[in-house]
Scaffold this motif. Structure first.
Motif, PDB file in Angstrom:
ATOM      1  N   THR A 139       0.846  -1.185   0.000  1.00  0.00           N
ATOM      2  CA  THR A 139       0.000   0.000   0.000  1.00  0.00           C
ATOM      3  C   THR A 139       0.881   1.234   0.000  1.00  0.00           C
ATOM      4  N   SER A 140       0.330   2.302  -0.522  1.00  0.00           N
ATOM      5  CA  SER A 140       1.033   3.575  -0.540  1.00  0.00           C
ATOM      6  C   SER A 140       0.367   4.479   0.475  1.00  0.00           C
ATOM      7  N   ASP A 141       1.156   4.999   1.397  1.00  0.00           N
ATOM      8  CA  ASP A 141       0.656   5.889   2.438  1.00  0.00           C
ATOM      9  C   ASP A 141       1.425   7.198   2.314  1.00  0.00           C
ATOM     10  N   GLY A 142       0.917   8.093   1.480  1.00  0.00           N
ATOM     11  CA  GLY A 142       1.665   9.315   1.214  1.00  0.00           C
ATOM     12  C   GLY A 142       2.906   8.985   0.407  1.00  0.00           C
ATOM     13  N   ASN A 143       4.065   9.300   0.962  1.00  0.00           N
ATOM     14  CA  ASN A 143       5.328   9.016   0.272  1.00  0.00           C
ATOM     15  C   ASN A 143       5.938   7.687   0.687  1.00  0.00           C
ATOM     16  N   SER A 144       5.284   6.947   1.564  1.00  0.00           N
ATOM     17  CA  SER A 144       5.868   5.687   2.021  1.00  0.00           C
ATOM     18  C   SER A 144       5.116   4.484   1.450  1.00  0.00           C
ATOM     19  N   LEU A 145       5.867   3.405   1.274  1.00  0.00           N
ATOM     20  CA  LEU A 145       5.296   2.149   0.795  1.00  0.00           C
ATOM     21  C   LEU A 145       5.311   1.150   1.935  1.00  0.00           C
ATOM     22  N   THR A 184       3.282 -13.242  10.226  1.00  0.00           N
ATOM     23  CA  THR A 184       3.236 -12.124   9.294  1.00  0.00           C
ATOM     24  C   THR A 184       4.526 -11.304   9.295  1.00  0.00           C
ATOM     25  N   TYR A 185       4.756 -10.669   8.163  1.00  0.00           N
ATOM     26  CA  TYR A 185       5.770  -9.626   8.021  1.00  0.00           C
ATOM     27  C   TYR A 185       5.011  -8.327   7.757  1.00  0.00           C
ATOM     28  N   THR A 186       5.287  -7.298   8.537  1.00  0.00           N
ATOM     29  CA  THR A 186       4.762  -5.958   8.298  1.00  0.00           C
ATOM     30  C   THR A 186       5.984  -5.078   8.065  1.00  0.00           C
ATOM     31  N   LEU A 187       6.165  -4.630   6.813  1.00  0.00           N
ATOM     32  CA  LEU A 187       7.397  -3.964   6.418  1.00  0.00           C
ATOM     33  C   LEU A 187       7.123  -2.601   5.783  1.00  0.00           C
ATOM     34  N   SER A 188       8.130  -1.754   5.792  1.00  0.00           N
ATOM     35  CA  SER A 188       8.114  -0.470   5.093  1.00  0.00           C
ATOM     36  C   SER A 188       9.328  -0.412   4.188  1.00  0.00           C
ATOM     37  N   TYR A 189       9.142   0.222   3.046  1.00  0.00           N
ATOM     38  CA  TYR A 189      10.270   0.407   2.132  1.00  0.00           C
ATOM     39  C   TYR A 189      11.044   1.648   2.555  1.00  0.00           C
ATOM     40  N   ASP A 190      12.323   1.475   2.847  1.00  0.00           N
ATOM     41  CA  ASP A 190      13.235   2.561   3.198  1.00  0.00           C
ATOM     42  C   ASP A 190      13.945   2.964   1.904  1.00  0.00           C
ATOM     43  N   ALA A 191      13.417   4.008   1.236  1.00  0.00           N
ATOM     44  CA  ALA A 191      13.937   4.412  -0.076  1.00  0.00           C
ATOM     45  C   ALA A 191      15.373   4.927   0.011  1.00  0.00           C
ATOM     46  N   GLN A 209       6.414 -14.700  19.289  1.00  0.00           N
ATOM     47  CA  GLN A 209       7.507 -13.740  19.370  1.00  0.00           C
ATOM     48  C   GLN A 209       7.472 -12.796  18.176  1.00  0.00           C
ATOM     49  N   LYS A 210       7.903 -11.562  18.417  1.00  0.00           N
ATOM     50  CA  LYS A 210       8.039 -10.580  17.346  1.00  0.00           C
ATOM     51  C   LYS A 210       9.507 -10.201  17.236  1.00  0.00           C
ATOM     52  N   PHE A 211       9.952 -10.053  15.984  1.00  0.00           N
ATOM     53  CA  PHE A 211      11.349  -9.735  15.715  1.00  0.00           C
ATOM     54  C   PHE A 211      11.418  -8.522  14.796  1.00  0.00           C
ATOM     55  N   GLU A 212      12.301  -7.577  15.122  1.00  0.00           N
ATOM     56  CA  GLU A 212      12.585  -6.499  14.189  1.00  0.00           C
ATOM     57  C   GLU A 212      13.465  -7.078  13.090  1.00  0.00           C
ATOM     58  N   VAL A 213      13.114  -6.785  11.829  1.00  0.00           N
ATOM     59  CA  VAL A 213      13.817  -7.388  10.706  1.00  0.00           C
ATOM     60  C   VAL A 213      14.198  -6.337   9.671  1.00  0.00           C
ATOM     61  N   VAL A 214      15.236  -6.670   8.911  1.00  0.00           N
ATOM     62  CA  VAL A 214      15.704  -5.843   7.807  1.00  0.00           C
ATOM     63  C   VAL A 214      15.974  -6.760   6.628  1.00  0.00           C
ATOM     64  N   PHE A 215      15.437  -6.396   5.463  1.00  0.00           N
ATOM     65  CA  PHE A 215      15.713  -7.110   4.213  1.00  0.00           C
ATOM     66  C   PHE A 215      16.481  -6.155   3.306  1.00  0.00           C
TER      67      PHE A 215
END
Length: 142
Positions: free
Chosen positions: A87-93, A108-115, A131-137
């Motif tokens: 989804t697009s939320d303003g300038n963020s994906l 689930t993975y809930t992610l944001s695109y860091d442009a 458990q919840k984990f902070e992740v980076v792809f």
């Protein structure tokens, strides 16, 4: 009977139906450029993304204008996503993925695109182990 109020009422009955027949301009539609702009914004998500913590892989083959992703997951064996949307939320994906394969059952993975850094960041919610984990792809260059 006073003729002036009668004349006003008669005149309003004559004018109002004429107003009802007035043509309104057709509603404007969303220009096609909006759809193509959304598709172009989502296009940056295509590619192979490797999770820094563990080497798990999300491959995004395509994204349609509605944000539905043609995507797969590997840990290291391939698993299908039950849900994969952007989804697009303003300038963020924002991206949301749900796994229902054995051993994942709604994780689930809930992610944001860091442009700025061309990466996906967010939270992996492993519901089986609660458990919840902070992740980076990061984008794979291969």
């Amino acid at each position: 009977m006073n003729p002036i109020p009668f004349a006003i009422v008669s005149l309003s009955l004559f004018i109002n139906p004429a107003l009802a027949l007035t043509q309104l301009p057709p509603p404007t539609s969303v220009p096609p450029a909006t759809e193509s702009a959304a598709k172009a914004a989502f296009g940056v998500l295509q590619g192979r993304w490797v999770r820094v913590q563990g080497g798990y892989v999300i491959t995004i083959n395509s994204v349609d204008a509605d944000g539905r992703l043609d995507a797969s997951y590997a840990n290291p064996r391939p698993l299908p996503f039950h849900t994969a949307v952007a989804t697009s939320d303003g300038n963020s994906l924002k991206l949301f993925f749900e796994l229902r394969a054995s051993g994942y059952n709604g994780s689930t993975y809930t992610l944001s695109y860091d442009a700025a850094n061309d990466r996906l960041i967010g939270v992996y919610d492993q519901v089986v182990v609660k458990q919840k984990f902070e992740v980076v792809f990061v984008r794979s260059k291969s």
